[in-house]
Design an enzyme around this catalytic site. Structure first.
Site, PDB file in Angstrom:
ATOM      1  N   GLU A  90       0.817  -1.210   0.000  1.00  0.00           N
ATOM      2  CA  GLU A  90       0.000   0.000   0.000  1.00  0.00           C
ATOM      3  C   GLU A  90       0.859   1.271   0.000  1.00  0.00           C
ATOM      4  O   GLU A  90       0.565   2.230  -0.701  1.00  0.00           O
ATOM      5  CB  GLU A  90      -0.901  -0.015   1.242  1.00  0.00           C
ATOM      6  N   ASP A  91       1.941   1.256   0.787  1.00  0.00           N
ATOM      7  CA  ASP A  91       2.664   2.511   1.021  1.00  0.00           C
ATOM      8  C   ASP A  91       3.977   2.670   0.260  1.00  0.00           C
ATOM      9  O   ASP A  91       4.590   3.719   0.313  1.00  0.00           O
ATOM     10  CB  ASP A  91       3.017   2.623   2.526  1.00  0.00           C
TER      11      ASP A  91
END
Length: 733
Positions: A90-91
């Site tokens: 996600e990051d």
């Protein structure tokens, strides 16, 4: 950052990693350690430039989550690796393909599930939150560990929320209380559930939280003294039996004390069981049960038990796998104390949930998770109900107390408290549920709405001809049964709509009106409906009859009037017209078992609107007042004036059913009664309420009370009855 600070931080990261391996609940093989090391290296690399709000390196968060997964929940190496990697996709620049290539399909699937959950939009709006919750549960199809790691992730976020803005804290905390605590409870992670609830309270009602915390701290010394006194009294007897044990006091959670204060409307000092005493004993498997009851008898020799408060979760463990004996006894100083008796194994299961449960089974720990997932899957099968109802229903089933009932063969079934024979039928098998005709409880025929009690033996009577009707929803309480009944009723309605479509086409042709999309559109608007299926269904059941269609044809032929009417009746195309559903128009309130239409007023305190769960209250001067079931005054009214409460529910008036009495006379012959009842049963949408036959000197008379949707169905039924051999006259009373 200075070099020294970076050096210090790196040392701390290495230290945390060592601890992660040390505290793992499972025994890690070299292979496992390699997998965790690799996941750790990838996570460190991926998050190297990220910092948390508090300023510390981001990598501390995934490590902390992995530690919770490893020690608190006790999951395997695969889960620990997935926890370390849970924010990577996600990051950071890493993709799911990278993860799959390095760690294999399982880890990638879990990380993908976690990424999906993070992408759900978090909104203040509760229905959106509920919708997200449902989507989150649907990721269970991928892997149940997704949810478990998500709970660990949420726990760590809650533990480290101090540096966030207050509104953010409140939002995350209320979501935690709404969704994550009930989930942790259901998976059997009681410790985590308690911590989530307490932290949730800390940020949603900080004053209350701090006040109770302060009082618990103040009373700690007194509590320790009390437990010492309690222990002292039974110590000698336990030692005499040479039982190896430890006795600990466990303060009830701040959240549960707060809930008791609120529900019972009492102050902190008046909450009588603020802590429980736990006796944990060492044993071998052969003596485990025997010893629990031995300790029980020793405790009750010294302290008088409250007979209504014995909970035996050893003979019938909860469906979370929880086992223990709970007794409430009158302890020193005349105070009620809850005593929990558990072996070391039971204690571990209570604290770690399924992971411990399956470690002791010596099998693959995921079997148990599978069982739980299957239960969840049932609740998720019907994702058509609106999201808030779904979550409320789901939470009801999560938190519900359990009862244990027996099948005719003597097998034990666990059901939520308040369950009925209808719920029991669906818990055995959907087909049995859908074919239920009646039920025997302990050998006696009972109504399907009867509330079952622990220890009942339940037998379901089925019939090929039986099929659900809308009353069944009043009898069923579990999510599974309700979902199955709703989808069966929906199916039935769709079949009626199919017939209605054919009838409509025929009737329009007779009026020389083309049956096409435009006409259907106009009809939907004309009858103020939402979908085309609504229209077909109402034609099918006869609510929209010949006369109404003639009125429509007349309004259509008057082109000028029709033009203006259509102008006023914008939009020209209802937005939901093609939706594949039959909507209910909640516009009529009915009361009591017989669903009578009575005069009423809506209460100002809670302003119910059509579709709400409501009840009627018979006032002295103002007739029936209708309140929402969750109205603040409801509990008081229901407890003080129970005799004045009447059932009430909203109905769709276009689907209302009416009572009619049919009188029959004729010549009595063999099988006549059978022919009559068969004819009624075979007729669409007709239920028999009451039946009475008399035969004198070869002449037969009968009165049948039937429930029908409208006059045309009744007429059709009477025409059919006239054709039965031996029937002379059929009339309506």
């Amino acid at each position: 950052m200075t070099d020294a600070a970076i050096e210090k931080e790196n040392k701390e990261i290495a230290q945390q990693y060592k601890e992660l391996l040390r505290i793992s609940y499972q025994t890690l093989t070299d292979e496992d350690k390699k997998l965790i090391r690799q996941a750790f290296d990838v996570a460190v690399d991926a998050h190297k430039d990220q910092r948390r709000k508090s300023g510390e390196a981001y990598i501390f968060h995934p490590i902390a989550v992995a530690k919770i997964v490893a020690s608190e929940i006790g999951l395997d190496a695969t889960s620990i690796a997935a926890a370390l990697l849970h924010d990577v996709v996600e990051d950071t620049a890493y993709t799911l393909e990278d993860i799959e290539e390095k760690f294999g399909k399982t880890v990638a699937r879990i990380v993908d599930g976690l990424t999906k959950i993070s992408h759900l939009k978090h909104d203040k709006d509760v229905s959106l939150q509920a919708e997200n919750f449902r989507k989150m549960l649907l990721t269970l199809n991928d892997d149940v560990r997704v949810i478990i790691i998500k709970i660990a992730d949420r726990l760590h976020n809650m533990q480290t929320m101090d540096s966030m803005r207050t509104d953010k804290q409140e939002k995350i905390a209320s979501e935690t209380l709404y969704i994550y605590a009930p989930l942790a409870h259901r998976i059997g992670l009681y410790n985590i559930k308690t911590e989530l609830e307490d932290l949730g309270l800390k940020y949603t009602e900080p004053d209350v939280y701090n006040e109770i915390l302060q009082k618990i701290r103040e009373s700690k010394e007194e509590q320790d003294k009390y437990i010492e006194e309690f222990t002292h009294t039974i110590q000698e007897s336990l030692d005499k039996e040479s039982i190896e044990y430890t006795i600990k006091g466990r303060p009830k959670s701040i959240y549960s004390i707060r809930r008791k204060m609120k529900n019972q409307n009492v102050s902190f000092d008046e909450v009588y069981d603020k802590f429980a005493v736990r006796i944990i004993y060492k044993t071998n498997p052969a003596n485990e049960k025997f010893l629990a009851w031995k300790i029980y008898s020793i405790v009750t020799d010294h302290f008088r038990p409250n007979p209504t408060r014995l909970r035996d979760w050893i003979s019938s463990p909860k469906s979370t796998g929880y086992e223990a004996l709970h007794i409430t006894v009158m302890g020193p100083k005349g105070r009620w104390v809850e005593v929990q008796i558990r072996s070391e194994r039971m204690n571990e299961i209570a604290e770690k949930g399924y992971a411990a449960h399956y470690k002791y089974k010596q099998g693959n720990q995921e079997d148990g998770l599978e069982e739980w997932v299957n239960k969840l899957q049932e609740a998720l099968e019907n994702s058509e109900v609106n999201a808030v109802d779904f979550v409320e229903q789901f939470k009801l089933n999560l938190y519900s107390k359990e009862i244990f009932v027996f099948t005719p063969q003597g097998d034990l079934k666990s059901l939520p408290k308040g369950a009925t024979p209808m719920d029991f039928a669906f818990s055995i098998h959907t087909e049995i549920g859908l074919r239920t005709r009646g039920a025997r409880v302990n050998g006696k025929l009972v109504p399907l709405s009867t509330e079952l009690n622990s220890g009942d033996q339940v037998e379901i009577i089925t019939s090929e001809k039986a099929k659900p009707n809308s009353n069944w929803l009043d009898y069923a309480t579990t999510a599974r049964a309700r979902a199955k009944i709703k989808s069966s009723l929906k199916e039935e309605k769709k079949n009626i709509a199919e017939e209605g479509k054919a009838i409509l086409a025929r009737k329009l042709r007779a009026q020389k009106i083309p049956f096409n999309e435009k006409t259907v559109n106009e009809l939907v608007i004309y009858f103020k409906l939402k979908t085309s299926l609504d229209l077909f269904y109402r034609v099918g059941v006869g609510t929209i009859d010949n006369q109404k269609l003639k009125d429509y044809a007349a309004s259509r032929s008057n082109a000028l009037v029709s033009f203006f009417k259509n102008k006023i009746r914008k939009p020209n195309q209802p937005q939901d017209i093609d939706k594949d559903e039959i909507t209910a128009q909640y516009d009529q309130l009915v009361f009591g078992k017989d669903e009578e239409v009575l005069d009423y007023k809506l209460a100002n305190c809670c302003n119910p609107i059509p579709g709400d769960n409501v009840f009627g209250f018979v006032t002295v001067s103002e007739g029936i007042k209708v309140h929402k079931k969750d109205c603040p005054n409801a509990i008081q009214l229901q407890s003080n004036f129970a005799y004045r409460i009447i059932q009430a529910k909203w109905k769709d008036s276009t689907q209302e059913e009416f009572k009619a009495v049919i009188k029959l006379t004729g010549i009595d012959n063999l099988g006549l009664v059978n022919d009559v009842t068969k004819e009624i049963s075979n007729n669409m949408n007709v239920n028999i309420r009451n039946i009475n036959f008399d035969s004198t000197d070869g002449v037969f008379t009968g009165r049948i009370t039937v429930i029908v949707k409208n006059n045309s169905i009744l007429k059709k039924l009477m025409d059919h009855l006239k054709k039965i051999n031996g029937i002379d006259k059929v009339s309506r009373e």
